[in-house]
Design a protein around this motif. Sequence first.
Motif, PDB file in Angstrom:
ATOM      1  N   LEU A  17     -26.411  39.731   0.335  1.00  0.00           N
ATOM      2  CA  LEU A  17     -26.461  40.401   1.646  1.00  0.00           C
ATOM      3  C   LEU A  17     -27.741  39.891   2.311  1.00  0.00           C
ATOM      4  O   LEU A  17     -28.845  40.062   1.775  1.00  0.00           O
ATOM      5  CB  LEU A  17     -26.468  41.918   1.479  1.00  0.00           C
ATOM      6  CG  LEU A  17     -25.331  42.443   0.576  1.00  0.00           C
ATOM      7  CD1 LEU A  17     -25.347  43.967   0.509  1.00  0.00           C
ATOM      8  CD2 LEU A  17     -23.958  41.954   1.050  1.00  0.00           C
ATOM      9  N   ASP A  56     -28.655  42.774   4.740  1.00  0.00           N
ATOM     10  CA  ASP A  56     -29.617  43.623   4.027  1.00  0.00           C
ATOM     11  C   ASP A  56     -30.659  43.996   5.080  1.00  0.00           C
ATOM     12  O   ASP A  56     -31.413  43.123   5.531  1.00  0.00           O
ATOM     13  CB  ASP A  56     -30.197  42.763   2.897  1.00  0.00           C
ATOM     14  CG  ASP A  56     -31.173  43.498   2.013  1.00  0.00           C
ATOM     15  OD1 ASP A  56     -31.452  44.676   2.294  1.00  0.00           O
ATOM     16  OD2 ASP A  56     -31.659  42.879   1.041  1.00  0.00           O
ATOM     17  N   TRP A 233     -34.480  46.406  -2.530  1.00  0.00           N
ATOM     18  CA  TRP A 233     -33.566  45.715  -3.454  1.00  0.00           C
ATOM     19  C   TRP A 233     -32.647  46.700  -4.177  1.00  0.00           C
ATOM     20  O   TRP A 233     -31.491  46.377  -4.488  1.00  0.00           O
ATOM     21  CB  TRP A 233     -34.350  44.884  -4.476  1.00  0.00           C
ATOM     22  CG  TRP A 233     -34.469  43.451  -4.046  1.00  0.00           C
ATOM     23  CD1 TRP A 233     -35.550  42.860  -3.471  1.00  0.00           C
ATOM     24  CD2 TRP A 233     -33.440  42.451  -4.124  1.00  0.00           C
ATOM     25  NE1 TRP A 233     -35.262  41.547  -3.190  1.00  0.00           N
ATOM     26  CE2 TRP A 233     -33.984  41.258  -3.589  1.00  0.00           C
ATOM     27  CE3 TRP A 233     -32.128  42.431  -4.588  1.00  0.00           C
ATOM     28  CZ2 TRP A 233     -33.261  40.072  -3.517  1.00  0.00           C
ATOM     29  CZ3 TRP A 233     -31.413  41.247  -4.517  1.00  0.00           C
ATOM     30  CH2 TRP A 233     -31.975  40.081  -3.985  1.00  0.00           C
ATOM     31  N   ILE A 272     -33.073  34.461  -6.258  1.00  0.00           N
ATOM     32  CA  ILE A 272     -32.771  35.892  -6.402  1.00  0.00           C
ATOM     33  C   ILE A 272     -31.868  36.141  -7.613  1.00  0.00           C
ATOM     34  O   ILE A 272     -31.199  37.161  -7.717  1.00  0.00           O
ATOM     35  CB  ILE A 272     -32.148  36.490  -5.108  1.00  0.00           C
ATOM     36  CG1 ILE A 272     -30.874  35.728  -4.704  1.00  0.00           C
ATOM     37  CG2 ILE A 272     -33.156  36.450  -3.971  1.00  0.00           C
ATOM     38  CD1 ILE A 272     -30.113  36.421  -3.570  1.00  0.00           C
TER      39      ILE A 272
HETATM   40  N1  MSP Z   1     -31.522  40.201   1.031  1.00  0.00           N
HETATM   41  C1  MSP Z   1     -31.663  39.418  -0.141  1.00  0.00           C
HETATM   42  C2  MSP Z   1     -30.390  39.415  -0.947  1.00  0.00           C
HETATM   43  C3  MSP Z   1     -29.901  40.776  -1.363  1.00  0.00           C
HETATM   44  S1  MSP Z   1     -28.390  40.687  -2.222  1.00  0.00           S
HETATM   45  C4  MSP Z   1     -28.048  42.251  -2.661  1.00  0.00           C
HETATM   46  C5  MSP Z   1     -32.042  37.994   0.235  1.00  0.00           C
HETATM   47  N2  MSP Z   1     -31.710  37.600   1.444  1.00  0.00           N
HETATM   48  S2  MSP Z   1     -32.096  36.169   2.092  1.00  0.00           S
HETATM   49  O1  MSP Z   1     -31.492  36.182   3.388  1.00  0.00           O
HETATM   50  O2  MSP Z   1     -33.493  35.958   2.050  1.00  0.00           O
HETATM   51  O3  MSP Z   1     -31.509  35.063   1.208  1.00  0.00           O
HETATM   52  C6  MSP Z   1     -30.167  34.926   1.036  1.00  0.00           C
HETATM   53  C7  MSP Z   1     -29.780  33.721   0.255  1.00  0.00           C
HETATM   54  O4  MSP Z   1     -30.162  32.511   0.916  1.00  0.00           O
HETATM   55  C8  MSP Z   1     -30.382  33.649  -1.135  1.00  0.00           C
HETATM   56  O5  MSP Z   1     -29.326  33.458  -2.059  1.00  0.00           O
HETATM   57  C9  MSP Z   1     -31.260  32.433  -1.086  1.00  0.00           C
HETATM   58  O6  MSP Z   1     -31.274  31.775  -2.303  1.00  0.00           O
HETATM   59  C10 MSP Z   1     -30.549  31.590  -0.059  1.00  0.00           C
HETATM   60  N3  MSP Z   1     -31.388  30.549   0.488  1.00  0.00           N
HETATM   61  C11 MSP Z   1     -32.541  30.657   1.213  1.00  0.00           C
HETATM   62  N4  MSP Z   1     -33.005  29.400   1.519  1.00  0.00           N
HETATM   63  C12 MSP Z   1     -32.164  28.473   1.002  1.00  0.00           C
HETATM   64  C13 MSP Z   1     -32.050  27.080   1.050  1.00  0.00           C
HETATM   65  N5  MSP Z   1     -32.939  26.302   1.656  1.00  0.00           N
HETATM   66  N6  MSP Z   1     -30.971  26.524   0.442  1.00  0.00           N
HETATM   67  C14 MSP Z   1     -29.981  27.271  -0.150  1.00  0.00           C
HETATM   68  N7  MSP Z   1     -30.050  28.582  -0.203  1.00  0.00           N
HETATM   69  C15 MSP Z   1     -31.169  29.189   0.261  1.00  0.00           C
HETATM   70  O7  MSP Z   1     -32.621  37.293  -0.588  1.00  0.00           O
END
Ligand code: MSP
Length: 535
Positions: A17, A56, A233, A272
């Motif tokens: 999320l 989220d 979280w 994560i």
């Molecule tokens: N809010 C939490 C997740 C909660 S799940 C119950 C979160 N959100 S996030 O928006 O920061 O990240 C979401 C996803 O994007 C994560 O799986 C993270 O690994 C992914 N990515 C962030 N930057 C990325 C790249 N440059 N490449 C691939 N995935 C990347 O964490």
Amino acid sequence: MTFTPVDKPPFAITTPLYYVNGLPHIGSAYTTIAADVVARFYRLMGHPVLMITGTDEHGQKIQRTAEERGVSPQEHCDEFAAGFERLWGLLNIDCDRFIRTTSPRHNTIVNEFFQRLWERGDVYKGQQQGWYCVSCEEFKEERDLLPNQHCAIHTNKPVEWRDESNYFFKLSNYQEQLEQFYAEHPDFIQPEPRRNEVLSFVKRGLQDFSISRINLDWGFPVPTDPDQTLYVWFDALLGYLTALQDPSEPPSLERAVAKWWPIDIHLTGKDILRFHAISWPAMLMSAGLPLPGRIFSHGFLTKDGQKMGKSQGNTLDPVALVETYGPDAVRYYFLREIEFGKDGDFSETRFINVLNADLANDLGNLLNRTLKMAGRYCEGRVPEVDPQTIAADHPLRAIGLSLPETVAGAYSHLAFSQVCTAVLSLVQASNKFLDEQAPWSLYKQGKQAETEAVLYAVLESVRQAAYLLSPVIPGIGNQIYTQLGFAIDFDDKAIGQRISYGDHAAWGYLPPGQRLGEAAPVFQRLELPEPVASP
Ligand code: MSP
């Protein structure tokens, strides 16, 4: 005609999320495309499918971002959550549930879940001291920090010291149970190197973690102590449960887990993974719920070999990308080019070369020229060839016979790149076959039956390729099927109930004599954008 498949078990898959502190980036698009592809493949096979994504929205990071923008946190979330939904539409992703963690129904599920842990005696009050990264929304161990107290992921952000009285979850209670579970379910964490990382982390000894914060308003209050706010979280992971329940029913934990739980696959990025592979299963054990099927952690995307980030000034805007090149191009490139589970790179030159080679030349041109020949030599119909009479060692049939099994195996292992290369090998063999057999010359020599045999085999190979690739490139799949004379929509969520997977996945399904549609290019060649002239 509606086809009635044998009952297949339900299948549920989630993306993380996403935080709404900014617009969706290419990393979020990557995971959501992958989840959509898996969901489409299971739908094609006739499973009832639930694909879950969402946002989220609580926590300090969001609260601060809203403050900086001078709007209320809720207003901020509403605006940014809409950006995610819009991108999923542009990418041809039609999720079944979009969960927002600020929804009141989620609050009900969170309270009930907390109550279960509380009654189990797994929640206690303690003192939390440590370095907190607001961008990760996570306490960091001192040894994991960069010099000057900076987070190793958010290198431009200093971590903040916290010393507060919080509620803790007794993660340490679950050390043994978790280790036993991992041992009994070797496929629970994938891919293998990620599993090994988690196992060695757990082996070092699990520590309880705080599940509440003080001096933070943006979140749900702790049900037993409204002066504290639940940790983002804790609340976010429970979004997976809230999403399961039919939104028309009043929320309850029991009803939420009645149909789709346990979820089959949680997709996450590697940063994560611990939350999903350690905290989440322990929370579920404490609540007396069975654990999900697998947690698959993919790699990180870089651009032109560099880590992507706002501070590096090299972010890749998924909206601009899909608006320029269309959804199938974006979906295909990332899944074909990067082995799912490993890090991968985006370069515009590579992007254009891959798409032109695979989709415009190999697949698109093959269909186009074969259809035109069928128009001229076979009166615009599928040649009257009985596929049963084609020898099993026919070069295309031979590939087509084993392809469904290879492809199904690859989809279920989330080996998308392997799906694409396996299907493309049939397409490439078909081009070679067509050039060698030269049906235009057979026709000139009056060899009608031979001409038709060649055209049937090639058209059928394109059909099988389009069907098996339809989860990845549904738009192109639709165009190819229409041009082959079918009235089938790969975006129809009931596709697996309307047509038989067994029939369509197999080589030899194309009905002889079927009227063909108009030939039109299914994928326009892409040109590299003009380099911007320097001033
Ligand atoms: N809010 C939490 C997740 C909660 S799940 C119950 C979160 N959100 S996030 O928006 O920061 O990240 C979401 C996803 O994007 C994560 O799986 C993270 O690994 C992914 N990515 C962030 N930057 C990325 C790249 N440059 N490449 C691939 N995935 C990347 O964490």
